[in-house]
Scaffold this motif. Sequence first.
Motif: not given
Length: 824
Positions: A363-376
């Motif tokens: 989860l930490n590798c995949a997403t953070k608030k400064e980047a575009t929300t991950p897709g599928l």
Amino acid sequence: MKKIILLLFLLLFNRGMEVSAQGTFSSFERAKRHPIIYDRPAPDFFEGALLGNGAMGVVVTTRPDAVVFYFGHNNVWDIRIAENNQEKIGTFKYVFSQVKAIPDTLTVLTQNPWYLEYSNMAAENYGKPYPRPFPCGSVLLGFDRRNVEIIGHRLDISNGLCEVYLLTKAQKKLTLQIFTDMTNDQLWFSLVNEHGDPCDNIFDRVRVIPDPSTPKEFPMTKPEEELSKGILSFRQSLPHSEPEKYDITKGHPKDRAFRLITALNCLLEKRSRINWDGNKQEMETLEAGIKKKIGFTGCISLKEGLNTDVAFDLPEMEIPQSKKFQASIQKSQQIWKEYWNKSGVKLNDQFLERMWYQNLYFLNCATKKEATTPGLFANWSYNNIGTAWHGDYHMNYNTQQPFWVTFSSNHLEKNLPYVNLIERLIPVSRHWAKEYYELPGAYFLHSAYPVDMTMNAYPVPTWGWEIAETPWAVQGLWWHYLYSGDTGFLKERAFIPIKAAVEFLVAYMKRPEASGPQWNDDKFHIFPTVPPELYGLRPGFKYNYDCNADLSLTKFVFKAFIEATRVLKLEKSEKKLLGDVKMILSRFPEYPTAISKRYGKVLVSVPEEHDQVVYNVPNSLFTVFPGEDHGLHSDKETYEILKNTFLNQQNEGGNDLVFSNLQSARIGMLDLERFKRQVNYCLLPNGTTSDRVMQVHGRYNDLTPYGYMDKMGIWFENFALPVVVNECLMQSYDGTIRLFPNWQMDKDAEFHNLRATGAFLVSAALKKGKVNEIKVTSEVGGVLKIILPWKNGGTVSTGKGRKVFSSPIIEMLTIKDETIIFQP
């Protein structure tokens, strides 16, 4: 004397609090116990180690003759979008009248020529290969297999360090250390010996490879080589418009681009070889030989943004140095420590504990608030991997699910990318509500992309009429407030989207078609609608009203709206809408049920449905989760229906690994051993889980490959698996904290700082069948409700003193930043 005793008590109590708060437990150290190890070459994309910083993602694969890095990024998409046929799509009223006129004697609506033609037209845009996540290329480090052998790799999830193990001809053990910088989009790597010191370089070539799926109509990739500086790079433009509308010579102001730069601390040179047909062959563009030297360090940088912001010419690059490698890894490790120590578990079940830590790592590798929300498929992609269903936002569970884990795991910062997405979708959702439905508020779309959108990406009524997706879209914003107690967030970021959803739902349910004498009752119905992943739109609208998902989620968001107006003191300004909401709730349809010959009364997905339906999304227990209307707090009669429904339900897999098991935990009926077996069945070599088929008699048949979704991409949604464990250890969905509600009392378990609604951080330990202490920290103050695991009550200690409670059910007022200790 009394004052002295009180002072001594407070000193001892505060000291005890400090020890309890710090203790010997470290989630960071606990995570270190669960590395992902592969004891052989891992050439396949789904065998490689997953790295990432929440924006950039890297897959580290190992061939018998090379190490290959595959790059992706949440911000890098093929941003072209087709929005054709807007004038043909018409309005909801028009389509509804046409569908209503179709005879209910048909088996499916597409037997009607008009509907078939309309559906094909409405699906045309979605049939394009774009938008989609765009892979950012790969980098290969090759070696002579006569001199070096790949042994395997090890990924330390506590700090994101991947170590690739190599063995030289002289039996020397070498390690290529690899990690992603957590603040910059950089991949660092360095070769060391078994003592951790720099050693002779064994790599003899490097190659940078633009993604093979790059469309031919894209502006030409710009390769650049500076061999004397150890640099290979390419730049790729990403057109804003479709090919027939795009002028490749002029471009578009909203074009985007990225550049991948590989920098080594070695000189490079072009070499030739004799190929298999006996001819001399020169190295390809962006391929070079590596001159040997002691100490091998490299840094691969990914730059992305608007086309005008990504330098057209290769920027000056510093030579990678061991000192910079060490500085970056130390800084990144500190970031990982801070992440891990927000919460933690210690379980007498290594499988579940490993699953908990590894998925929070992903989860930490995949997403953070400064980047575009991950897709599928988040930020890992290559060629067509990660492009199924455009890798988009599916709003009937896929997009929401990965963020379910953020609340109880005390990682609210990881829910902010979801909040960003909803805010981004508000304009197009309002537009669709106004222009298509001719109603106020916002209708959240079935499918969406992180690109410029002006219409519904998938307006086919078959799935585009799922009403539940609108309340579902904003639910995570309300949860964010519930678990944080942040009224500023509620006012500034949550209330407007929630109100917009409520405005639409109220107007939709007040339409004359949704209530009146034709229904033979005084209810306000949700009609027409479509159950998630079941039936589609039917002739005569059979199975297209009052779905369990619609009712439970609409009721949830209505109640949330009522509470939000109270908290924000907006009852007067929202009087009319509040009145409508309360009126509809007073005349709300009952949840659909059926009678099972084996189990009795059970919940089903929609009225008129039989009890033997095989679901794709676990529709029958939506009232438990995500609806949160039912659960362990329910009365005896309702709980019996929930139990019957649990025993009767059939889920075909593909969408239920987290979802269905979370529902089961919420009613205290999850068989953890069976859950572990299902997780193990879906487990891939890289430690992630796929969406695998479980049974036939639904949409799947005996010829369906049960692992057909394994190779589609890295399933971001399943990183929510730890939430199932959290709900077994602690629940607070209704405002009352329950401890170990779905955990065997003879199995030791310990958790630290799991987050409860009301902004309480809870820690507890179960040892030898007993809970000896519970610690609760109140972040914002307010009323704490908790059911103690002791029949005869217990003691409650705060900074104000100690009280004895004879009842296990406690309700007490807390103050901000107060810590409370409960003991038997």
